[in-house]
Design an enzyme around this catalytic site. Structure first.
Site, PDB file in Angstrom:
ATOM      1  CE  LYS A 167      -4.390   1.125   0.086  1.00  0.00           C
ATOM      2  NZ  LYS A 167      -5.574   0.416  -0.442  1.00  0.00           N
ATOM      3  CG  ASP A 202      -7.371   3.416  -0.768  1.00  0.00           C
ATOM      4  OD1 ASP A 202      -7.870   2.285  -0.686  1.00  0.00           O
ATOM      5  OD2 ASP A 202      -7.418   4.217   0.188  1.00  0.00           O
TER       6      ASP A 202
HETATM    7  P1  NDP Z   1     -13.095   7.804  -2.600  1.00  0.00           P
HETATM    8  O1  NDP Z   1     -12.041   8.825  -2.386  1.00  0.00           O
HETATM    9  O2  NDP Z   1     -13.651   7.603  -3.949  1.00  0.00           O
HETATM   10  O3  NDP Z   1     -14.315   8.080  -1.612  1.00  0.00           O
HETATM   11  C1  NDP Z   1     -14.148   8.120  -0.242  1.00  0.00           C
HETATM   12  C2  NDP Z   1     -15.473   8.480   0.408  1.00  0.00           C
HETATM   13  O4  NDP Z   1     -15.338   8.290   1.807  1.00  0.00           O
HETATM   14  C3  NDP Z   1     -15.871   9.921   0.198  1.00  0.00           C
HETATM   15  O5  NDP Z   1     -17.270  10.031   0.188  1.00  0.00           O
HETATM   16  C4  NDP Z   1     -15.283  10.607   1.430  1.00  0.00           C
HETATM   17  O6  NDP Z   1     -15.951  11.796   1.813  1.00  0.00           O
HETATM   18  C5  NDP Z   1     -15.473   9.539   2.484  1.00  0.00           C
HETATM   19  N1  NDP Z   1     -14.417   9.680   3.496  1.00  0.00           N
HETATM   20  C6  NDP Z   1     -13.082   9.544   3.290  1.00  0.00           C
HETATM   21  N2  NDP Z   1     -12.407   9.780   4.426  1.00  0.00           N
HETATM   22  C7  NDP Z   1     -13.340  10.061   5.340  1.00  0.00           C
HETATM   23  C8  NDP Z   1     -13.282  10.390   6.714  1.00  0.00           C
HETATM   24  N3  NDP Z   1     -12.099  10.472   7.365  1.00  0.00           N
HETATM   25  N4  NDP Z   1     -14.455  10.594   7.362  1.00  0.00           N
HETATM   26  C9  NDP Z   1     -15.647  10.514   6.706  1.00  0.00           C
HETATM   27  N5  NDP Z   1     -15.764  10.204   5.404  1.00  0.00           N
HETATM   28  C10 NDP Z   1     -14.625   9.985   4.743  1.00  0.00           C
HETATM   29  O7  NDP Z   1     -12.473   6.440  -2.028  1.00  0.00           O
HETATM   30  P2  NDP Z   1     -12.929   4.947  -2.315  1.00  0.00           P
HETATM   31  O8  NDP Z   1     -14.394   4.883  -2.509  1.00  0.00           O
HETATM   32  O9  NDP Z   1     -12.027   4.396  -3.350  1.00  0.00           O
HETATM   33  O10 NDP Z   1     -12.529   4.217  -0.935  1.00  0.00           O
HETATM   34  C11 NDP Z   1     -13.441   4.064   0.153  1.00  0.00           C
HETATM   35  C12 NDP Z   1     -12.966   2.952   1.060  1.00  0.00           C
HETATM   36  O11 NDP Z   1     -12.880   1.721   0.314  1.00  0.00           O
HETATM   37  C13 NDP Z   1     -11.566   3.120   1.679  1.00  0.00           C
HETATM   38  O12 NDP Z   1     -11.560   2.518   2.952  1.00  0.00           O
HETATM   39  C14 NDP Z   1     -10.684   2.324   0.745  1.00  0.00           C
HETATM   40  O13 NDP Z   1      -9.478   1.922   1.373  1.00  0.00           O
HETATM   41  C15 NDP Z   1     -11.590   1.153   0.454  1.00  0.00           C
HETATM   42  N6  NDP Z   1     -11.282   0.377  -0.742  1.00  0.00           N
HETATM   43  C16 NDP Z   1     -11.238   0.965  -1.975  1.00  0.00           C
HETATM   44  C17 NDP Z   1     -10.972   0.213  -3.090  1.00  0.00           C
HETATM   45  C18 NDP Z   1     -11.051   0.789  -4.465  1.00  0.00           C
HETATM   46  O14 NDP Z   1     -10.978  -0.011  -5.425  1.00  0.00           O
HETATM   47  N7  NDP Z   1     -11.194   2.063  -4.647  1.00  0.00           N
HETATM   48  C19 NDP Z   1     -10.655  -1.226  -2.982  1.00  0.00           C
HETATM   49  C20 NDP Z   1     -10.816  -1.784  -1.653  1.00  0.00           C
HETATM   50  C21 NDP Z   1     -11.088  -0.976  -0.585  1.00  0.00           C
HETATM   51  P3  NDP Z   1     -15.233  13.217   1.604  1.00  0.00           P
HETATM   52  O15 NDP Z   1     -15.267  13.453   0.125  1.00  0.00           O
HETATM   53  O16 NDP Z   1     -16.045  14.159   2.397  1.00  0.00           O
HETATM   54  O17 NDP Z   1     -13.823  13.063   2.129  1.00  0.00           O
END
Ligand code: NDP
Length: 449
Positions: A130, A170
């Site tokens: 990562k 991510d």
């Molecule tokens: P994005 O950046 O596309 O979206 C993240 C979302 O989560 C946004 O709505 C964001 O809101 C919210 N968020 C992020 N940090 C926080 C926080 N500290 N508190 C509250 N809300 C938060 O990321 P992904 O959708 O790609 O990733 C989401 C999760 O899935 C993560 O845990 C990631 O590690 C996991 N994941 C992702 C994969 C992928 O293929 N993308 C694969 C496997 C796991 P805001 O815009 O307000 O920050």
């Protein structure tokens, strides 16, 4: 989970804490896995003899580097970059890059550690890694994001490669960022090496279904858990936290499988739309216009935005945390169970705190931990690598069929492993043990390295 550590394993965990101080999330992720491994050492004393657990907790390589870049106004900025190459027993290092101001070594190590077992569960030949940076893309111009990505890759390029380490996206890293990083890698290496990054654009080596894969996969996993219980998504009221890549495609697949998703969120608040979320609008706001989820109510007057609200207070039958780590606490888990929630599938990595997980396991609801439920993303990245190696591009339908099959297999493996090790129905134990054993066997075969 919740049973504490085996007495042979406790000193290993103590040593992880002592050697990696102030890395809270990493400690949490290690503890969660180690709590499952007592029965494994009883069956496989060779793992203890060759110190497989000690070795697996120590990254093979950790790279920390400076990322200098200049804002549009001419101000020089310095961010910190990370790549933790955790384990390559099963294949080249593989795992995403995260851009978020909260990123520090402890976050990257927790994610890299989880990634080892997740990648093993997919059955694909990929190791665990990562990376990321404390860069905050929010409010940055297109040109600033590009310069930042180029500067990051100027250092990272010497550590990665299609047979060495293959990063992906991510939080904060999507198709746009992968594009800028790929461009800089190509320029520096003077090679068209599509397999060095995944999540690429479709015109230049990307795979259909990669964008949808994590969310679709998580919904498929929950569907399998429900089926085992003689149930389905049909007519179920669901909530999905976040409104990013994972959340959007989780909602899409829930709707396709007959569920009704009524709420999603971001770090500012929660949108509740009892009629069912308008996903086309969410995609337009988030993917095209890069706006906030609160703007949803400009278009749907019957929806409610709760600033600072918590999505887990909303009654639902299926909850899918898909935002970030430790977003669902013990008290939220109790509320969900009290409201009749029957299944939780983690799209995010480690979104549920240990207390929250304990509540779900004690209540015996279907609880799919992230390292199993969200493995569809990295599995489809591995499918992207396969297509790159073959210089081929598969159709959406064929790729989705493969993803679906992989998620069914992961579910079956976790379910059967939990039974075999005396914890029927406990997918946490099943995922940890099944993932660990695959990696441990390969490490034994490779000798003491
Ligand atoms: P994005 O950046 O596309 O979206 C993240 C979302 O989560 C946004 O709505 C964001 O809101 C919210 N968020 C992020 N940090 C926080 C926080 N500290 N508190 C509250 N809300 C938060 O990321 P992904 O959708 O790609 O990733 C989401 C999760 O899935 C993560 O845990 C990631 O590690 C996991 N994941 C992702 C994969 C992928 O293929 N993308 C694969 C496997 C796991 P805001 O815009 O307000 O920050």
């Amino acid at each position: 989970m919740g049973n504490g550590l085996d007495k042979k394993i406790q000193p290993i965990y103590d040593s992880v804490i002592a050697r990696n101080p102030a890395e809270r999330e990493f400690h949490q992720a290690v503890k969660e896995v180690l709590e499952s491994l007592g029965p494994v050492l009883k069956k496989h004393p060779e793992f203890a003899e060759h110190k497989i657990i000690e070795r697996i907790c120590e990254p093979e390589r950790q790279i920390i580097f400076r990322i200098p870049w200049t804002t549009d106004k001419g101000e020089d900025m310095i961010n910190r970059g990370f790549r933790v190459q955790f384990n390559s027993a099963l294949g080249p290092y593989k795992g995403g890059l995260r851009f978020h101001p909260t990123v520090y070594l402890g976050i990257i190590k927790f994610l890299g550690f989880e990634q080892i077992f997740k990648n093993a569960l997919t059955g694909m030949p990929i190791g665990g890694a990562k990376g990321g940076s404390d860069f905050d893309p929010k409010g940055r111009s297109e040109a600033e994001v590009m310069r930042f990505c180029q500067s990051l890759m100027t250092e990272l390029h010497r550590h990665i490669g299609e047979h060495t380490d293959v990063p992906a996206g991510d939080i904060g890293v999507g198709g746009r960022e992968i594009g800028y990083m790929y461009g800089q890698y190509k320029r520096l290496s003077n090679r068209w090496e599509a397999g060095v990054l995944t999540g690429k654009g479709l015109a230049w080596g990307g795979s259909l279904v990669r964008t949808e894969a994590t969310g679709y996969g998580a919904a498929f996993f929950v569907d399998e858990m429900l089926k085992v219980r003689g149930d389905s998504f049909d007519g179920k009221v669901c909530t999905v936290s976040g409104s990013g890549n994972v959340a959007i495609y989780t909602i899409e697949k829930i709707h396709q499988l007959g569920g009704k998703c009524i709420a999603c969120s971001d770090s500012g608040g929660v949108i509740l739309h009892e009629k069912g979320l308008d996903l086309d609008l969410i995609k337009q706001l988030k993917e095209v216009e890069r706006r906030r989820i609160k703007d949803y109510t400009d278009y749907h007057k019957d929806a409610v935005y709760k600033e600072g609200g918590n999505i887990w207070d909303i009654p639902c039958q299926v909850a899918m945390p898909s935002a970030t780590e430790n977003e669902l606490h013990g008290r939220h888990a109790k509320t969900l169970v009290k409201h009749g929630c029957i299944a939780v599938g983690e799209g995010a990595n480690m979104p549920t705190t240990p207390k929250g997980a304990e509540v779900f396991l004690n209540a015996k609801i279907a609880y799919g931990p992230g390292k199993a439920a969200n493995a569809g993303g990295v599995a489809t990245s591995a499918l992207e690598m396969q297509q790159n190696a073959m210089r081929d591009a598969w159709s959406f339908e064929d790729t989705e069929v493969k993803l679906h099959r992989i998620m069914k297999n992961i579910h079956k493996l976790c379910y059967e492993t939990a039974e075999e090790y005396g914890s029927p129905g406990n997918y946490v134990v099943g995922a940890n043990i099944a993932g660990f054993i695959k990696v441990a066997r390969a490490m034994l075969a490779h000798g003491v390295i």
